[in-house]
Scaffold this motif. Structure first.
Motif, mmCIF file in Angstrom:
data_model
loop_
_atom_site.group_PDB
_atom_site.id
_atom_site.type_symbol
_atom_site.label_atom_id
_atom_site.label_comp_id
_atom_site.label_asym_id
_atom_site.label_seq_id
_atom_site.Cartn_x
_atom_site.Cartn_y
_atom_site.Cartn_z
ATOM 1 N N TYR A 199 0.813 -1.230 0.000
ATOM 2 C CA TYR A 199 0.000 0.000 0.000
ATOM 3 C C TYR A 199 0.837 1.266 0.000
ATOM 4 O O TYR A 199 0.340 2.349 -0.276
ATOM 5 C CB TYR A 199 -0.905 0.016 1.252
ATOM 6 C CG TYR A 199 -0.178 -0.401 2.522
ATOM 7 C CD1 TYR A 199 0.570 0.508 3.262
ATOM 8 C CD2 TYR A 199 -0.217 -1.726 2.957
ATOM 9 C CE1 TYR A 199 1.254 0.113 4.396
ATOM 10 C CE2 TYR A 199 0.461 -2.128 4.089
ATOM 11 C CZ TYR A 199 1.192 -1.208 4.804
ATOM 12 O OH TYR A 199 1.881 -1.613 5.915
ATOM 13 N N CYS A 200 2.107 1.156 0.310
ATOM 14 C CA CYS A 200 2.868 2.338 0.698
ATOM 15 C C CYS A 200 3.694 2.933 -0.442
ATOM 16 O O CYS A 200 4.451 2.228 -1.112
ATOM 17 C CB CYS A 200 3.777 1.975 1.864
ATOM 18 S SG CYS A 200 4.708 3.393 2.447
ATOM 19 N N GLN B 128 10.019 9.908 12.561
ATOM 20 C CA GLN B 128 9.509 8.790 11.756
ATOM 21 C C GLN B 128 10.377 8.586 10.523
ATOM 22 O O GLN B 128 10.933 9.545 9.989
ATOM 23 C CB GLN B 128 8.075 9.091 11.328
ATOM 24 C CG GLN B 128 7.403 7.920 10.650
ATOM 25 C CD GLN B 128 5.944 8.211 10.294
ATOM 26 O OE1 GLN B 128 5.656 8.836 9.282
ATOM 27 N NE2 GLN B 128 5.031 7.763 11.136
ATOM 28 N N ARG C 128 2.132 0.556 13.824
ATOM 29 C CA ARG C 128 0.780 0.114 13.480
ATOM 30 C C ARG C 128 0.777 -1.363 13.103
ATOM 31 O O ARG C 128 1.698 -1.820 12.423
ATOM 32 C CB ARG C 128 0.241 0.929 12.300
ATOM 33 C CG ARG C 128 -0.109 2.363 12.657
ATOM 34 C CD ARG C 128 -0.773 3.010 11.467
ATOM 35 N NE ARG C 128 -1.180 4.369 11.747
ATOM 36 C CZ ARG C 128 -1.745 5.164 10.818
ATOM 37 N NH1 ARG C 128 -1.942 4.707 9.602
ATOM 38 N NH2 ARG C 128 -2.110 6.390 11.125
ATOM 39 N N MET D 74 -5.293 0.796 9.116
ATOM 40 C CA MET D 74 -5.830 1.592 8.016
ATOM 41 C C MET D 74 -7.284 1.186 7.783
ATOM 42 O O MET D 74 -7.646 0.017 7.968
ATOM 43 C CB MET D 74 -5.005 1.376 6.752
ATOM 44 C CG MET D 74 -3.684 2.121 6.805
ATOM 45 S SD MET D 74 -2.714 1.843 5.331
ATOM 46 C CE MET D 74 -2.122 0.200 5.631
ATOM 47 N N PRO E 16 -7.774 6.696 7.153
ATOM 48 C CA PRO E 16 -8.268 6.030 5.945
ATOM 49 C C PRO E 16 -7.126 5.542 5.069
ATOM 50 O O PRO E 16 -6.072 6.178 5.004
ATOM 51 C CB PRO E 16 -9.046 7.141 5.215
ATOM 52 C CG PRO E 16 -8.489 8.431 5.740
ATOM 53 C CD PRO E 16 -8.043 8.154 7.144
ATOM 54 N N TYR E 17 -7.339 4.421 4.419
ATOM 55 C CA TYR E 17 -6.401 3.953 3.395
ATOM 56 C C TYR E 17 -6.608 4.823 2.162
ATOM 57 O O TYR E 17 -7.742 5.105 1.767
ATOM 58 C CB TYR E 17 -6.670 2.477 3.056
ATOM 59 C CG TYR E 17 -6.054 2.077 1.736
ATOM 60 C CD1 TYR E 17 -4.674 1.954 1.617
ATOM 61 C CD2 TYR E 17 -6.841 1.868 0.604
ATOM 62 C CE1 TYR E 17 -4.101 1.627 0.392
ATOM 63 C CE2 TYR E 17 -6.275 1.535 -0.616
ATOM 64 C CZ TYR E 17 -4.905 1.422 -0.710
ATOM 65 O OH TYR E 17 -4.342 1.114 -1.919
ATOM 66 N N LEU E 18 -5.500 5.237 1.555
ATOM 67 C CA LEU E 18 -5.567 6.041 0.327
ATOM 68 C C LEU E 18 -4.695 5.372 -0.718
ATOM 69 O O LEU E 18 -3.517 5.107 -0.473
ATOM 70 C CB LEU E 18 -5.062 7.458 0.619
ATOM 71 C CG LEU E 18 -5.986 8.233 1.565
ATOM 72 C CD1 LEU E 18 -5.233 9.310 2.304
ATOM 73 C CD2 LEU E 18 -7.145 8.818 0.783
ATOM 74 N N LEU F 142 3.369 8.793 1.298
ATOM 75 C CA LEU F 142 2.922 7.424 1.544
ATOM 76 C C LEU F 142 1.666 7.144 0.731
ATOM 77 O O LEU F 142 1.389 6.024 0.352
ATOM 78 C CB LEU F 142 2.611 7.234 3.026
ATOM 79 C CG LEU F 142 3.695 7.651 4.015
ATOM 80 C CD1 LEU F 142 3.200 7.482 5.428
ATOM 81 C CD2 LEU F 142 4.947 6.829 3.801
ATOM 82 N N TYR F 143 0.892 8.207 0.502
ATOM 83 C CA TYR F 143 -0.381 8.062 -0.212
ATOM 84 C C TYR F 143 -0.630 9.334 -1.007
ATOM 85 O O TYR F 143 0.058 10.343 -0.817
ATOM 86 C CB TYR F 143 -1.525 7.829 0.781
ATOM 87 C CG TYR F 143 -1.461 8.705 2.007
ATOM 88 C CD1 TYR F 143 -1.925 10.012 1.961
ATOM 89 C CD2 TYR F 143 -0.902 8.250 3.202
ATOM 90 C CE1 TYR F 143 -1.861 10.835 3.074
ATOM 91 C CE2 TYR F 143 -0.827 9.066 4.319
ATOM 92 C CZ TYR F 143 -1.311 10.353 4.251
ATOM 93 O OH TYR F 143 -1.236 11.163 5.342
#
Ligand code: 5AD
Ligand code: FES
Length: 370
Positions: free
Chosen positions: A68-69, A106, A162, A205, A235-237, A317-318
């Motif tokens: 996803y990243c 981070q 996470r 997410m 939210p996942y994007l 990341l998104y």
């Protein structure tokens, strides 16, 4: 009848999976009541203050390949950067002088001895320039127990890792199945962090491909069982340069992912009233007022971005990540205004540690005396 059911559930202190699914399914009036209740619980248990954690995304070099990243190892379109020590210390100084009280460092996940040493050195330096006063949260992925212990000894006292999803089945749909992307290994890292003495934060997410409402209810119960001190979830994007992008047409619409993320925050506040909950930056990628909306229904931590602007483009990341052009000062002023609009105050100069953590420490001390 439904109204009574909602009333009963909202006033519970222990929640079943069925209760949580019911809460997450609320729309209209029911949703408004959930949000009101979550805000009331927040005000009563953790107070009206929102705490700032200045976020420095100090490197996007990553050894992981999560599907996803945007900064996954295999994405060759990203130019990799490392923020210099000097710039990190400058940002830390900014945070200290502006009474942020805490920093989040981070980065992508790297475990080389050089990386571990560097973080260690930076922790000591940051403590030094702030007379030991800046609180430091790390978010540098899975590391060995020794590394976690070493960083703790050098001044980090909170850690964010996470779980991304608590469902092992879904976990392996959004990660490659190999030794470095292992669900059990991640659980172990979360346990190691707790043993090392950190306040531990985790999260998920929301709106991932294949994710169901029941999975999200399980995520809430998972965080409760893990007994986290803090949570960040958003939210996942989708990101075009990642493998999960192929499922973009199967996702819930963005507004629904956003709305579900708000409901997750509200429900988690009911289930774990005394933890710190961050208003995730990803919320703002969908709705410009996303983070302050989360603050009005349960969140009590916000992470203004202090990453030097020159690097921000590359920590994507998104898609639609907000604040790419705004510098530290602009983000501070902007968030300040937003939080005041949401009716809360900023806990300047206070660490704002998780109340949950303090309580569990007290319990541990009592049981070791008995
Ligand atoms: N959408 C939303 N959040 C994401 N993260 C990484 N990629 C995405 C994405 N595409 C989140 C993960 C990670 C945190 C640093 O950013 O949850 O833990
Ligand atoms: Fe960065 Fe608003 S928080 S511009």
């Amino acid at each position: 009848m439904e109204q009574d059911k909602l009333h009963n559930i909202l006033n519970k202190t222990e929640f079943t999976k069925e209760d949580i699914v019911f809460l997450l399914s609320q729309t209209g009036e029911g949703r408004t009541r959930l949000f009101k209740k979550a805000n009331a619980v927040k005000q009563e248990i953790v107070g009206q203050k929102v705490y700032f954690r200045g976020l420095i995304e100090f490197s996007n070099i990553c050894s992981k390949d999560c599907f996803y990243c945007g900064i996954r190892k295999s994405n060759t379109h990203v130019s990799r950067y490392v923020v210099t020590d000097e710039e990190i210390l400058y940002a830390a100084k900014y945070a200290y002088e502006n009474d942020y009280a805490s920093l989040v460092l981070q980065s992508g996940e790297i475990s080389s001895p050089a990386f571990v040493d560097r973080v260690d050195r930076l922790l000591k330096e940051i403590k030094k320039i702030s007379n030991g006063k800046l609180g430091i949260t790390l978010s540098c992925g899975e590391q060995s127990p020794e590394t976690y212990q070493r960083w703790f000894a050098s001044g980090a006292h909170r850690y964010l890792l996470r779980i991304e999803t608590s469902s092992p089945k879904l976990f392996y749909k959004i990660h490659p199945k190999d030794e470095t992307h292992d669900y059990i290994r991640r659980l172990k890292a979360l346990k190691d962090l707790r043993l090392a003495g950190y306040q531990v934060g985790s999260g998920v997410m929301i709106g991932l491909p294949f994710q169901k409402l029941e999975d999200l209810a399980d995520d809430i119960l998972f965080l409760k069982t893990l007994d986290v001190d803090m949570c960040g979830m958003g939210p996942y994007l989708e990101h075009e340069e990642t493998p999960l992008f192929q499922y973009k047409d199967e996702l819930w619409p963005k507004e629904e992912r956003f709305d579900m993320a708000l409901k997750m925050v509200a429900v988690l506040r009911l289930v774990m009233p005394d933890i710190n909950i961050a208003a995730a930056t990803a919320l703002q990628a969908i709705d410009p007022a996303g983070r302050e909306k989360a603050v009005t229904l349960g969140a009590n931590v916000i992470m203004p971005n202090l990453t030097p602007t020159a690097y921000r483009e590359e920590y994507r990341l998104y898609e639609n990540k907000p604040c790419l052009d705004e510098d530290a000062e602009q983000c501070k002023n902007c968030l300040e205004a937003r939080i005041h609009l949401a009716g809360d105050e900023i806990g300047y100069g206070e660490w704002g540690d998780s109340k949950h953590f303090k309580k569990r420490k007290q319990k541990d001390e009592q049981s070791s005396q008995n």
